[in-house]
Design an enzyme around this catalytic site. Structure first.
Site, PDB file in Angstrom:
ATOM      1  N   HIS A 147      -8.574  -3.764  -9.256  1.00  0.00           N
ATOM      2  CA  HIS A 147      -8.189  -2.873  -8.000  1.00  0.00           C
ATOM      3  C   HIS A 147      -9.050  -2.172  -7.543  1.00  0.00           C
ATOM      4  O   HIS A 147     -10.124  -1.872  -8.356  1.00  0.00           O
ATOM      5  CB  HIS A 147      -6.944  -1.998  -8.337  1.00  0.00           C
ATOM      6  CG  HIS A 147      -7.419  -0.876  -9.039  1.00  0.00           C
ATOM      7  ND1 HIS A 147      -7.655   0.327  -8.553  1.00  0.00           N
ATOM      8  CD2 HIS A 147      -7.604  -0.602 -10.369  1.00  0.00           C
ATOM      9  CE1 HIS A 147      -8.004   1.372  -9.399  1.00  0.00           C
ATOM     10  NE2 HIS A 147      -7.812   0.755 -10.627  1.00  0.00           N
ATOM     11  N   CYS A 148      -9.231  -1.751  -6.137  1.00  0.00           N
ATOM     12  CA  CYS A 148     -10.161  -0.876  -5.475  1.00  0.00           C
ATOM     13  C   CYS A 148      -9.181   0.388  -5.019  1.00  0.00           C
ATOM     14  O   CYS A 148      -8.146   0.878  -5.721  1.00  0.00           O
ATOM     15  CB  CYS A 148     -10.965  -1.410  -4.402  1.00  0.00           C
ATOM     16  SG  CYS A 148     -10.162  -2.439  -3.449  1.00  0.00           S
ATOM     17  N   SER A 149      -9.534   1.009  -3.792  1.00  0.00           N
ATOM     18  CA  SER A 149      -8.700   1.825  -3.297  1.00  0.00           C
ATOM     19  C   SER A 149      -7.445   1.255  -2.553  1.00  0.00           C
ATOM     20  O   SER A 149      -6.292   1.440  -2.778  1.00  0.00           O
ATOM     21  CB  SER A 149      -9.508   2.994  -2.330  1.00  0.00           C
ATOM     22  OG  SER A 149     -10.205   3.540  -3.117  1.00  0.00           O
TER      23      SER A 149
END
Length: 249
Positions: A147-149
């Site tokens: 994941h990222c943001s």
């Protein structure tokens, strides 16, 4: 294409979490369910969310956020899930602030910024994705989530590289990418006063940019997909076959 994919995992404090399982690849096999997940930030999970994620059997959570991003909003993870930082630093912050100071800035200006970021993801930060594949090759690391943001740009390219390596068509890759438009709640805070055209451009998916990032990664590693897989992502023929045997059915 299959209309019920991707399979989303509904949460209260996060969105855009879905299983990469089910997508068909060129040899007729499909990605196994329950092994690879992608999402937006896991910093705001409720207790019920933590229980939901624990039920997925996650062992590894690859965090593609930059160092400061991750430190500012630490992930909440269930017991037994190890966070592995694979930082891809965001590159549009200062330039975005400059655009916001200019009265005539448009959504197209934001897309130009994002284009530069996407090209960086596919070239300058290819090592982070190589490390992601190294973890995917270890069965003891499954189930794995990355994941990222927002779960859209850096995560989007990660999913695109995984699906491409497994043999999915470009059409399938783009369909998975565009699913963010309906699964992400756009709950990533932007600077106060961000004009709507700029916000919309930041929140939207941009398939043309994803394709540009993939093409740039290919070009940077000899101009052919097999060379990107081997030189950029560490997947020679033996390791690629092993990856496909692990993740396809």
């Amino acid at each position: 294409m299959t209309q019920d994919l991707p399979i989303a995992v509904p949460l209260d404090g996060a969105s855009n979490l879905r299983d990469l399982g089910g997508w068909q690849v060129a040899d007729g096999r499909r990605v196994r369910h329950g092994l690879i997940y992608r999402s937006a930030t896991l910093a705001h999970l409720t207790e019920r969310d933590v229980s939901t994620i624990a039920a997925l059997g996650l062992r590894t959570v690859c965090d593609l956020r930059g160092v400061d991003e991750a430190a500012h909003r630490p992930s909440r993870l269930p017991d037994g899930a190890e966070r592995i930082p694979l930082p891809i630093e965001p590159t549009v912050g200062a330039s975005l602030a400059d655009l916001m100071r200019r009265e005539l800035s448009t959504g197209e200006d934001v897309v130009d910024l994002l284009r530069r970021a996407y090209l960086d993801y596919g070239t300058r930060f290819i090592g982070a994705y190589r490390n992601l594949f190294e973890l995917l090759l270890q069965p003891g690391r499954h189930a794995l989530l990355f994941h990222c943001s927002a779960g859209k740009d850096r995560t989007g390219l990660g999913a695109a590289l995984i699906l491409t390596a497994l043999g999915a068509t470009r059409e399938t890759v783009l369909e998975d990418y565009r699913a963010t438009d309906r699964l992400w709640r756009r709950d990533l805070a932007l600077p106060p006063g961000t004009p709507k055209p700029l916000a919309d451009a930041l929140y939207d998916t941009h398939p043309v940019l994803l394709e540009a990032a993939l093409d740039a990664a290919i070009e940077a590693h000899g101009g052919e997909m097999p060379l990107l897989l081997e030189r950029g992502l560490g997947l020679d023929a033996r390791r690629l076959d092993r990856l496909r045997d692990l993740l396809l059915e």
